[in-house]
Design an enzyme around this catalytic site. Structure first.
Site, PDB file in Angstrom:
ATOM      1  N   VAL A  65      -0.532  -7.477  -4.888  1.00 46.64           N
ATOM      2  CA  VAL A  65      -0.065  -6.353  -5.699  1.00 46.64           C
ATOM      3  C   VAL A  65      -1.185  -5.331  -5.885  1.00 46.64           C
ATOM      4  O   VAL A  65      -0.962  -4.125  -5.855  1.00 46.64           O
ATOM      5  CB  VAL A  65       0.427  -6.855  -7.070  1.00 46.64           C
ATOM      6  CG1 VAL A  65       0.974  -5.706  -7.903  1.00 46.64           C
ATOM      7  CG2 VAL A  65       1.483  -7.938  -6.893  1.00 46.64           C
ATOM      8  N   GLU A  66      -2.402  -5.839  -6.059  1.00 40.81           N
ATOM      9  CA  GLU A  66      -3.530  -4.955  -6.324  1.00 40.81           C
ATOM     10  C   GLU A  66      -3.936  -4.147  -5.098  1.00 40.81           C
ATOM     11  O   GLU A  66      -4.160  -2.943  -5.184  1.00 40.81           O
ATOM     12  CB  GLU A  66      -4.734  -5.784  -6.812  1.00 40.81           C
ATOM     13  CG  GLU A  66      -4.582  -6.342  -8.215  1.00 40.81           C
ATOM     14  CD  GLU A  66      -4.687  -5.261  -9.277  1.00 40.81           C
ATOM     15  OE1 GLU A  66      -5.149  -4.155  -8.967  1.00 40.81           O
ATOM     16  OE2 GLU A  66      -4.287  -5.523 -10.421  1.00 40.81           O
TER      17      GLU A  66
END
Length: 524
Positions: free
Chosen positions: A176-177
């Site tokens: 996600v990052e």
């Protein structure tokens, strides 16, 4: 741990969740048709094609080519990351975009099974379904690239998470990052696999210099992220809330809890969280679901030619550059860069008392250790020339700091403090006006930066000619755009900022173009 579940009713689109390949643009193989796996070594699947010279170079070192090829995917993702702000941004944009399907029960059953296997609350929610659909359709190619990279990074993540007693599923947070890109950088400056901001990275011991950015170091940044997440879980006692705090900060999560009447369920506080964070946890849960069911969902990845367990590190004893080292070891320089993303200029510095490591395939480590003295001797002349070139670039680059606006600040005051001009601050931060707000972060370059050598020479000449002017002829100075009291004082010989303030008590620090400033102690 008791999990609060929020089950929504309604007609939801989830046909894709059965894992039917035809739902995502793939052809379903018939009885006489063999299913062709995705070839992730094909540059068409990994971004812009390499040049003929690069392809020839990689062909000669085929056993190292997988991570070198995936560098093309890094470049492709880097462009989309800067534009789209990561998977959380994508998730936020599709949170409530759902339609009817008869297959919702299949998804709910899979989530129930997954929920029993993990400490995270992965109960069905329409928003979660929408994000899964987005990732499996519009972002399917990105999912497969991340599946490929996960073979290298996930063993590292799992090792560090297990050492600290944290859930192994947190490894999906790096998807996600950064989409598992160690050099990913957001538009606000968050960097690396775990997207550390500069200040937070410093708090957790991540060094950032002209040569090294440890936020891009897979090992050190993972260790820092694990410590930070462990602390957040101790604060909130809930992993979904800890993840939200990792993205937006503990203050925003506490504020959302208060606005939700004290409810500590993520889905209950989501409407009160910052826009991107509202999609952050759904993106994490969707990534977990997809990777836990990668096979049934038709996602495939070629095996790595150089998995992490087939690499090792050595401590360097001399300043060295990737290109020259690659020639000595017969290893592609693109692979060295991929294994060592923390080195910003593709050089490893040597500083007395510092320990800088180099990760290489184990075969290359063996060759390096066996011929260490000869390699250092061979690299010395080339390294000296390259080092002089790089250090000249480093010295020419201005030092950059970030200044947080405090109560009572204005651009003139900040410019005086850092000995720069208001105009420079506005240019560096792309400000359209002089209006600033408390808490705003401003980029400040070193003294006299932002100007070319020619401009600096002109400025020096102007100061020299002004300084030799008889002060009796320059009793008053008319303020020009970009002037500050400090810059005005610099224009006159033997005149200090304190004297300017003493002679002009009515001005304070707030001056405007056209104003008259007294620049000598003479009486009218």
């Amino acid at each position: 741990m008791i999990k609060t579940r929020l089950i929504s009713t309604g007609l939801i689109c989830a046909a894709f969740l059965l894992g039917a390949p035809e739902m995502y643009g793939q052809k379903t193989p018939g009885k006489d048709q063999a299913k062709t796996p995705v070839n992730l070594k094909d540059p068409q699947n990994l971004g812009p094609a390499l040049s003929a010279k690069q392809q020839d170079s990689l062909a000669k070192t085929s056993k190292y080519r997988d991570l070198a090829w995936t560098a093309q995917a890094d470049k492709k993702w880097q462009a989309s990351f800067n534009q789209e702000q990561g998977l959380a941004y994508l998730a936020e944009s599709r949170l409530d975009d759902t339609t009817q399907t008869a297959q919702r029960q299949n998804l709910q059953e899979r989530l129930r099974v997954l929920d029993k296997k993990t400490i995270f609350d992965v109960a069905y929610h329409p928003s979660l379904e929408s994000v899964i659909h987005l990732f499996l359709t519009e972002k399917r190619d990105l999912m497969e690239r991340m599946l490929f990279r996960s073979q290298y990074y996930f063993p590292l993540f799992e090792q560090e998470l297990d050492a600290q007693g944290l859930p192994l599923e947190i490894k999906y947070l790096a998807m996600v990052e950064s989409a598992l890109n160690p050099t990913a950088k957001s538009r606000v400056g968050a960097t690396g696999l775990w997207q550390f901001m500069y200040d937070t990275g410093k708090m957790y011991g991540l060094e950032v210099t002209n040569y090294v950015d440890e936020r891009q170091d897979p090992v050190k940044s993972t260790q820092a992220a694990v410590r930070y997440l462990k602390k957040l879980h101790q604060v909130f006692g809930d992993w979904n809330l800890a993840l939200a705090a990792y993205n937006s900060g503990p203050g925003n999560v506490n504020k959302a809890i208060r606005r939700a009447g004290g409810n500590r369920n993520f889905w209950a506080i989501r409407p009160y969280l910052p826009k991107e964070t509202s999609g952050y946890v759904p993106a994490f849960l969707a990534s977990m679901y997809i990777f836990e069911h990668a096979g049934p969902l038709g996602l495939k990845a070629a095996p790595l030619a150089v998995p992490r367990h087939a690499t090792d590190t050595i401590q360097v004893k001399q300043w060295m550059e990737f290109g020259a080292l690659a020639k000595e070891l017969s290893v592609d320089s693109a692979l060295i860069a991929q294994l060592n993303p923390q080195y910003k200029k593709q050089v490893i510095p040597y500083v007395e008392g510092e320990r800088y490591g180099l990760r290489l395939p184990v075969e290359a480590v063996g060759r390096f250790v066996a011929n260490e003295k000869q390699i250092y001797a061979q690299l010395k002349p080339a390294e000296q020339a390259r080092r002089a070139q790089v250090e000249a670039m480093v010295q020419a680059a201005p030092a950059v700091t970030r200044y947080k606006v405090r109560t009572g600040d204005f651009l003139g005051k900040i410019a005086d403090k850092h000995q720069v001009t208001v105009k420079q601050i506005m240019q560096w931060n792309k400000l359209k006006s002089t209006n600033i707000s408390v808490g705003q972060s401003l980029i400040i370059h070193g003294k006299n930066t932002g100007s070319s050598p020619a401009q600096n020479a002109v400025a020096a000449s102007e100061k020299s000619s002004t300084s030799t002017t008889n002060q009796s002829d320059t009793e008053w100075y008319e303020v020009r755009p970009g002037d500050t009291l400090w810059s005005i004082a610099q224009k006159f010989k033997d005149v200090s900022l304190d004297q300017i303030k003493q002679w002009n008590p009515q001005l304070g620090n707030n001056i405007q173009p056209g104003m008259k400033v007294k620049v000598c102690s003479c009486t009218p």
